[in-house]
Design an enzyme around this catalytic site. Structure first.
Site, PDB file in Angstrom:
ATOM      1  N   ASP A   1       0.820  -1.206   0.000  1.00 55.00           N
ATOM      2  CA  ASP A   1       0.000   0.000   0.000  1.00 55.00           C
ATOM      3  C   ASP A   1       0.855   1.257   0.000  1.00 55.00           C
ATOM      4  OD1 ASP A   1      -2.311  -1.470  -0.073  1.00 55.00           O
ATOM      5  OD2 ASP A   1      -2.897  -1.095   2.001  1.00 55.00           O
TER       6      ASP A   1
ATOM      7  N   GLU B   1      17.110 -19.929   2.136  1.00 58.52           N
ATOM      8  CA  GLU B   1      18.425 -19.652   2.707  1.00 58.52           C
ATOM      9  C   GLU B   1      18.816 -20.591   3.840  1.00 58.52           C
ATOM     10  OE1 GLU B   1      18.371 -15.591   4.099  1.00 58.52           O
ATOM     11  OE2 GLU B   1      16.227 -15.654   4.467  1.00 58.52           O
TER      12      GLU B   1
ATOM     13  N   ASP C   1      23.064 -16.870   5.440  1.00 61.15           N
ATOM     14  CA  ASP C   1      22.290 -17.782   6.287  1.00 61.15           C
ATOM     15  C   ASP C   1      22.504 -19.235   5.880  1.00 61.15           C
ATOM     16  OD1 ASP C   1      20.326 -16.361   8.276  1.00 61.15           O
ATOM     17  OD2 ASP C   1      20.332 -15.117   6.490  1.00 61.15           O
TER      18      ASP C   1
END
Length: 258
Positions: A87, A152, A178
């Site tokens: 938005d 990840e 990660d």
């Protein structure tokens, strides 16, 4: 009037490769500077940078005047967060730590208006619809919204084929840091096992018809990723660029001091 064309999504759909950069300084002044240097896309990081909705909004506003497409990474795949950044005007969203097809399907619904999704219909009040001046926003926004997800860790890689079968996911980003940590190589994404997993994932993503993505600050890794089919490639981060240049400058003149 329909929703504006998403040039980033259009480029990925055409099979093009687009280079970008991470924005972690969480500031409009530096974002505006980065928007003018020539990157195809810039990622406003809401996961690891000190950003909130208002600072993300402000950076979307300054980048709107630049040729660089703004991507927003939300901290986590929460419906309300995705709703807010869409938005606010983001057309492309990156969601971290996706580990299953079920999670991916939920995210597709989060970025899609009813009857096919769950995105809240309040666009008459939003910047995304130019405060209701884009009269056809509700019926045209879905086609211009780009959903990127991050895989990840080992669990995500194990589910990668199922994730890639989910319609509505435009691209999959492999998170080197990660993934390296989860594979037992914290801080060493260059480990051969990690690199092999990354490149294999990129090839699988491209073969499935999705756009593969990666962040790499090493030229050799970047070239390998491109050969494996990577399409949206971040080659740096504003924090690292500033830090590395500042360190080099300080060290250059430090020896001349007393």
């Amino acid at each position: 009037m329909p929703a504006p064309v998403n040039p980033f999504k259009k480029a990925l759909s055409a099979g093009e490769t687009v280079f970008g950069c991470w924005l972690g300084l969480a500031d409009t002044f530096s974002a505006e500077l980065m928007g003018g240097v020539g990157f195809g896309w810039l990622l406003i990081d809401g996961e690891h940078a000190p950003n909130d909705l208002r600072s993300i909004l402000a950076q979307l506003q300054v980048l709107a005047a630049s040729p660089s497409h703004a991507i927003v990474r939300v901290p986590i795949g929460e419906t309300y967060m995705i709703k807010q950044v869409l938005d606010a005007g983001a057309q492309t969203v990156l969601v971290p730590m996706v580990e299953s097809a079920e999670q991916a399907r939920k995210l597709v619904r989060d970025v899609t208006y009813p009857p096919h999704g769950d995105r809240g219909v309040g666009y008459a009040l939003t910047r995304a619809a130019h405060f209701s001046r884009t009269a056809d926003y509700g019926t045209t926004a879905d086609a211009q919204t780009c959903l990127l997800i991050q895989v990840e860790n080992r669990k995500g890689l194990a589910a990668l084929d199922d994730i890639l079968a989910v319609e509505g996911v435009d691209g999959v980003f492999i998170g080197p840091a990660d993934l390296a940590a989860d594979m037992g190589h914290m801080g060493n994404a260059q480990h051969p096992d990690v690199q092999a997993a990354i490149m294999d994932a990129l090839r699988r993503i491209r073969a499935a018809g999705k756009a593969p993505g990666i962040l790499s600050t090493r030229d050799e890794m970047t070239k390998d990723a491109l050969e494996a089919g990577a399409q949206f490639v971040a080659v740096g981060a504003d924090v690292l660029l500033l830090n590395n240049a500042a360190l080099a400058l300080a060290q250059k003149w430090k020896s001349h001091g007393r």
